[in-house]
Design a protein around this motif. Sequence first.
Motif, PDB file in Angstrom:
ATOM      1  N   GLN A   1      62.429  28.573  37.527  1.00 14.07           N
ATOM      2  CA  GLN A   1      61.618  28.978  38.671  1.00 14.07           C
ATOM      3  C   GLN A   1      60.289  29.540  38.172  1.00 14.07           C
ATOM      4  O   GLN A   1      60.264  30.472  37.369  1.00 14.07           O
ATOM      5  N   GLY A   2      59.184  28.970  38.662  1.00 12.87           N
ATOM      6  CA  GLY A   2      57.874  29.501  38.321  1.00 12.87           C
ATOM      7  C   GLY A   2      57.683  30.885  38.909  1.00 12.87           C
ATOM      8  O   GLY A   2      58.077  31.153  40.044  1.00 12.87           O
ATOM      9  N   LEU A   3      57.077  31.770  38.154  1.00 11.36           N
ATOM     10  CA  LEU A   3      56.850  33.141  38.606  1.00 11.36           C
ATOM     11  C   LEU A   3      55.441  33.335  39.150  1.00 11.36           C
ATOM     12  O   LEU A   3      55.129  34.403  39.677  1.00 11.36           O
ATOM     13  N   GLN A   4      54.592  32.324  39.016  1.00 14.54           N
ATOM     14  CA  GLN A   4      53.226  32.411  39.515  1.00 14.54           C
ATOM     15  C   GLN A   4      52.827  31.037  40.040  1.00 14.54           C
ATOM     16  O   GLN A   4      53.435  30.026  39.701  1.00 14.54           O
ATOM     17  N   SER A   5      51.809  31.017  40.868  1.00 17.01           N
ATOM     18  CA  SER A   5      51.334  29.755  41.413  1.00 17.01           C
ATOM     19  C   SER A   5      50.838  28.854  40.291  1.00 17.01           C
ATOM     20  O   SER A   5      50.329  29.324  39.275  1.00 17.01           O
ATOM     21  N   ILE A   6      50.992  27.546  40.485  1.00 15.87           N
ATOM     22  CA  ILE A   6      50.449  26.617  39.497  1.00 15.87           C
ATOM     23  C   ILE A   6      48.928  26.538  39.620  1.00 15.87           C
ATOM     24  O   ILE A   6      48.269  25.994  38.740  1.00 15.87           O
ATOM     25  N   PHE A   7      48.375  27.091  40.711  1.00 13.00           N
ATOM     26  CA  PHE A   7      46.934  27.095  40.916  1.00 13.00           C
ATOM     27  C   PHE A   7      46.315  28.403  40.451  1.00 13.00           C
ATOM     28  O   PHE A   7      46.989  29.425  40.333  1.00 13.00           O
TER      29      PHE A   7
END
Length: 197
Positions: free
Chosen positions: A144-150
């Motif tokens: 799970q990503g913890l920050q936006s990919i942007f």
Amino acid sequence: DATSSPGFTVGGFVVLPIHAWIGVQGELLFSRKRHSVDLQPYEAIQATFTRDYVETAGLVKLEFPVTSQNHVYVASGPVFGFRIGEHAESSDPSLTRGNTETDIYVVQALAYAAPELLRRPQTSLAVMAGWVYRTFLVEVRFTQGLQSIFKDREGLISGFVEVGGHEPTLRRLIAQFGPFLESAKSRDVAVLAGFRF
């Protein structure tokens, strides 16, 4: 409307045992993440986005023997990724980069493939469970990503301005599209197989 698409992961790991059943696992991986987006009803366009990362992980691993040759394990920990490439395949052949007069529109439609808008480093959390038979292993992993990919809002504005956007207009619009991009976090499920030595 976004849907998942198959990607792949390849790499290696080293386990440093701390106790008979606990250890620390370090990993170095190349990971290709893909997803598809249908822009209808706004545009009759379907696009598949690919982002490539080099990832390192530091995981705490618990291993439990079932028999002398069978073990099961669970592990969890942070994953640090560095984006090394991005690409989009679109059903509209006119959506290509290179024309300074139209790049702003292409980036708006293919935002997930625009290096001007994407965050280069990415932090995630991985949870996994696996089975080992002798030296062969099979693992299921959720990341799970913890920050936006942007990028953050200022980074997004700078990116759009770089490809021809009008900064005062973007600052007005960021309140509308900013929250959507800020919530775009990667979520990946992987089934891995390999050998340990």
